[in-house]
Design a protein around this motif. Structure first.
Motif, PDB file in Angstrom:
ATOM      1  N   GLU A 158       2.483  11.561  -6.395  1.00 46.00           N
ATOM      2  CA  GLU A 158       2.028  10.495  -5.498  1.00 46.00           C
ATOM      3  C   GLU A 158       0.676  10.840  -4.886  1.00 46.00           C
ATOM      4  N   LYS A 159       0.496  12.119  -4.593  1.00 47.03           N
ATOM      5  CA  LYS A 159      -0.776  12.534  -3.988  1.00 47.03           C
ATOM      6  C   LYS A 159      -1.933  12.260  -4.958  1.00 47.03           C
ATOM      7  N   LEU A 161      -1.902  10.108  -7.463  1.00 39.64           N
ATOM      8  CA  LEU A 161      -2.061   8.654  -7.647  1.00 39.64           C
ATOM      9  C   LEU A 161      -2.858   8.045  -6.488  1.00 39.64           C
ATOM     10  N   LEU A 162      -2.609   8.549  -5.293  1.00 45.79           N
ATOM     11  CA  LEU A 162      -3.343   8.061  -4.126  1.00 45.79           C
ATOM     12  C   LEU A 162      -4.825   8.437  -4.244  1.00 45.79           C
ATOM     13  N   SER A 165      -6.412   6.140  -6.574  1.00 46.16           N
ATOM     14  CA  SER A 165      -6.589   4.789  -6.014  1.00 46.16           C
ATOM     15  C   SER A 165      -7.856   4.704  -5.166  1.00 46.16           C
ATOM     16  N   LYS A 166      -8.313   5.869  -4.636  1.00 51.98           N
ATOM     17  CA  LYS A 166      -9.449   5.851  -3.717  1.00 51.98           C
ATOM     18  C   LYS A 166     -10.737   6.364  -4.359  1.00 51.98           C
ATOM     19  N   GLN A 186       3.105   2.833 -12.054  1.00 51.69           N
ATOM     20  CA  GLN A 186       2.622   3.522 -10.849  1.00 51.69           C
ATOM     21  C   GLN A 186       1.148   3.213 -10.588  1.00 51.69           C
ATOM     22  N   GLU A 189       1.046  -0.010  -8.894  1.00 52.05           N
ATOM     23  CA  GLU A 189       1.465   0.104  -7.490  1.00 52.05           C
ATOM     24  C   GLU A 189       0.343   0.685  -6.620  1.00 52.05           C
ATOM     25  N   TYR A 190      -0.325   1.731  -7.140  1.00 51.16           N
ATOM     26  CA  TYR A 190      -1.315   2.430  -6.303  1.00 51.16           C
ATOM     27  C   TYR A 190      -2.720   1.842  -6.390  1.00 51.16           C
ATOM     28  N   CYS A 191      -3.090   1.375  -7.582  1.00 46.52           N
ATOM     29  CA  CYS A 191      -4.485   0.949  -7.761  1.00 46.52           C
ATOM     30  C   CYS A 191      -4.609  -0.561  -7.864  1.00 46.52           C
ATOM     31  N   SER A 280      -5.226   0.057  -3.375  1.00 41.89           N
ATOM     32  CA  SER A 280      -3.799  -0.207  -3.321  1.00 41.89           C
ATOM     33  C   SER A 280      -3.433  -1.106  -2.130  1.00 41.89           C
ATOM     34  N   ASN A 282      -0.737  -0.937  -0.527  1.00 45.54           N
ATOM     35  CA  ASN A 282      -0.129  -0.082   0.507  1.00 45.54           C
ATOM     36  C   ASN A 282      -1.159   0.435   1.508  1.00 45.54           C
TER      37      ASN A 282
END
Ligand code: SAM
Length: 288
Positions: A158-159, A161-162, A165-166, A186, A189-191, A280, A282
């Motif tokens: 997850e880290k 993927l985050l 995303s940034k 995934q 979800e993230y991007c 994302s 989120n």
């Protein structure tokens, strides 16, 4: 540390006591370079990840040589033995199943240990799936991030993927065919589904495929299909202006509030901003 330097005459290769890190094809055997062929033919022995793969090269190019297996399971036993052989004057080539040794393949520990013992290292560069994919993508490729295989552990995955995303740089990921749909889910979800990506299947091989242009389209393409072959995924970075959502928090927060004031629900406003800024949903939610 005093490391042996190779002779400046490349036609004296391979030299006694040197470790040659040899790039081999990622599919198309004709991608073996002439220099790599000369090394594989003429070293005292080849340390290879899987002797069956290296035998295919020997058969294609009609030569034989001594093979020893060198892989992640036996490397701790084999490394000191290989270095002993090098010290006793043998020349040794290291080859993985495909592409560049050490790139998600065995090699780096051997190079590190051999260097620490003063052994001369010579790399014979060759194909690499990551570079072949990014160059084929047409996405920004002068600076990029190579993640290799994403970790399986949830929190570590997850880290990353985050981070993706940034990030404003192109990211390259290796993935196995049976985990591709999970990865694409995934990434959505993230991007966000609009993020530009390309999936490369079977690069340099007969059935090479490039599938794009964004997460939604690629998901659509693969869903319900049997996914086979070797896969590399290339993901475009986010727009430079919004390269770090943390820094642009204030701007995003204001836009979010404006949209909510104008009558959009939190969910719709977040979805709109996520799509617009290629980040994302989120991340936007968290601003509220
Ligand atoms: N050392 C290799 C290199 O230099 O690219 C990579 C080895 S890693 C164990 C194998 C992964 O690389 C595969 O699971 C796939 O993700 C990627 N890969 C290797 N060959 C490929 C190909 N022909 N097409 C697409 N991806 C490939």
């Amino acid at each position: 540390m005093n490391i042996k330097k190779p002779s400046s005459h490349k036609n004296s290769e391979p030299e006694s006591g040197f470790l040659y890190i040899v790039g081999t094809p990622i599919g198309n055997l004709n991608d073996l370079s002439l220099r790599a062929l000369n090394i594989l033919k003429n070293v005292s022995l080849i340390a290879c990840e899987d002797t069956r793969q290296t035998r295919k090269l020997m058969s294609k190019f009609a030569f034989t040589n001594n093979l020893i297996s060198f892989n992640k399971h036996n490397s701790s036993i084999k490394i000191p033995r290989i270095v002993n052989d090098l010290n006793s004057g043998k020349s040794i080539a290291l080859a993985s199943d495909a592409g560049m040794p050490s790139i998600c393949d065995p090699g780096e520990n051997l190079v590190k240990y051999a260097k620490s013992k003063g052994i001369g290292i010579v790399c014979i560069p060759g194909p690499c799936a990551a570079l072949t994919a990014i160059v084929s993508s047409g996405l920004p490729s002068s600076k990029f991030i190579f993640e290799g295989f994403l970790p399986k552990k949830k929190s570590e995955r997850e880290k990353i993927l985050l981070d993706i995303s940034k990030n404003d740089k192109t990211t390259i990921i290796y993935e196995s065919p049976h985990r591709l749909l999970k990865l694409l889910g995934q990434l959505k979800e993230y991007c966000g589904g609009e993020r530009e990506i390309q999936v490369f299947r079977e690069l340099t091989k007969k059935f090479e495929e490039h599938i794009g242009n964004n997460v939604d389209e690629v998901l659509n393409f693969f869903e319900g299909r049997e996914i086979l072959g070797e896969i590399t995924v290339v993901i475009k970075g986010i727009n430079k202006e919004i390269q770090n959502p943390e820094l642009n928090k204030q701007y995003l927060k204001e836009e979010l509030n404006d949209l909510i004031k104008a009558g959009l629900s939190l969910s719709s406003a977040s979805k709109y901003l996520a799509k617009k800024n290629n980040i994302s949903k989120n991340l936007i939610y968290k601003l509220h």
